[in-house]
Design an enzyme around this catalytic site. Sequence first.
Site, PDB file in Angstrom:
ATOM      1  N   SER A 145      10.562 -67.309  41.906  1.00 33.31           N
ATOM      2  CA  SER A 145       9.083 -67.216  41.430  1.00 33.31           C
ATOM      3  C   SER A 145       9.219 -66.743  39.935  1.00 33.31           C
ATOM      4  CB  SER A 145       8.133 -66.106  42.155  1.00 33.31           C
ATOM      5  OG  SER A 145       8.240 -66.553  43.682  1.00 33.31           O
TER       6      SER A 145
ATOM      7  N   HIS B 102       6.407 -62.727  38.181  1.00 37.17           N
ATOM      8  CA  HIS B 102       5.590 -63.909  37.755  1.00 37.17           C
ATOM      9  C   HIS B 102       5.083 -63.852  36.322  1.00 37.17           C
ATOM     10  CE1 HIS B 102       4.392 -64.667  42.164  1.00 37.17           C
ATOM     11  NE2 HIS B 102       5.753 -64.478  42.139  1.00 37.17           N
TER      12      HIS B 102
END
Length: 284
Positions: free
Chosen positions: A188, A234
């Site tokens: 991610s 993230h």
Amino acid sequence: MTDQAVRCYRHPDRETGIRCSRCERPICPECMINASVGFHCPECVREGRRAAQSAEPRTVAGGTVAGDPRLVTKILVALNLLVFLLAQVEGKRFVIELGLFTPCYSPGTVECGVAGGPGEWYRLLSSMFLHQEIAHIAFNMLSLWWIGGPLEALLGRARYIALYLVAGLGGSALVVLLAPDTLTLGASGAIYGLFGATAVFIKRLRMDMRPVLILLALNLLFTFTWGNISWEAHIGGLVTGTIVAVAMAYAPRSHRALVQWGTCAVMLLAVAVTVWAGVANISG
């Protein structure tokens, strides 16, 4: 009156009767380079090579246009799937051995984290290819395919690989600094770096930014509202990838490679400093 002897322009002590068929400069046998018609001098050959290189098609970021513009993306997807299958076969121990965490995950056992020493820094990279749940890898690989493929075509292979890896390491570094006790895994961070880069290049190409901004906003919403999601990875990947992408998109043509690769080097240094600070905080 006798004619003055013609001498090689690079070796004045050598007489010659041969001239470069391009620039007409006299050249000796050592300087003669076979051409389709006659011989060329070394300078004309170098100029021809530079002209040929400048005539090669280039991507928006200055990379070489590849025959398969999605090859690296395909390889990245394959690597993630391979590691996922190994994780299913090997079980939890495999995940602990490759996952990202800073202090020892299981005190008193051999599994130790990044703080265990330089030998454990591989976790910053290995965790980027590690997934444990089907939904997790499915979402990440679909995102990588949809976003990564077009970016690879815009950047070229080398710059695309650099962006992906630096963004992923940026996500790992922020995890070490802010969430050292959490076992973190997944692509991610790198994919969020690709999100940021996509926004940068859409702006650079003067395209409609609304779709990508809406998509990015939805993903950030999920990041902060869903459980078991590492917002540190993230955000770290997003910020790092965006900075690298700005350098790749807006670097001046005259110093493009220097600015692009220099920015990657600076961001890697920032990753190292961030990880060191996180480890020092745990060790202290």
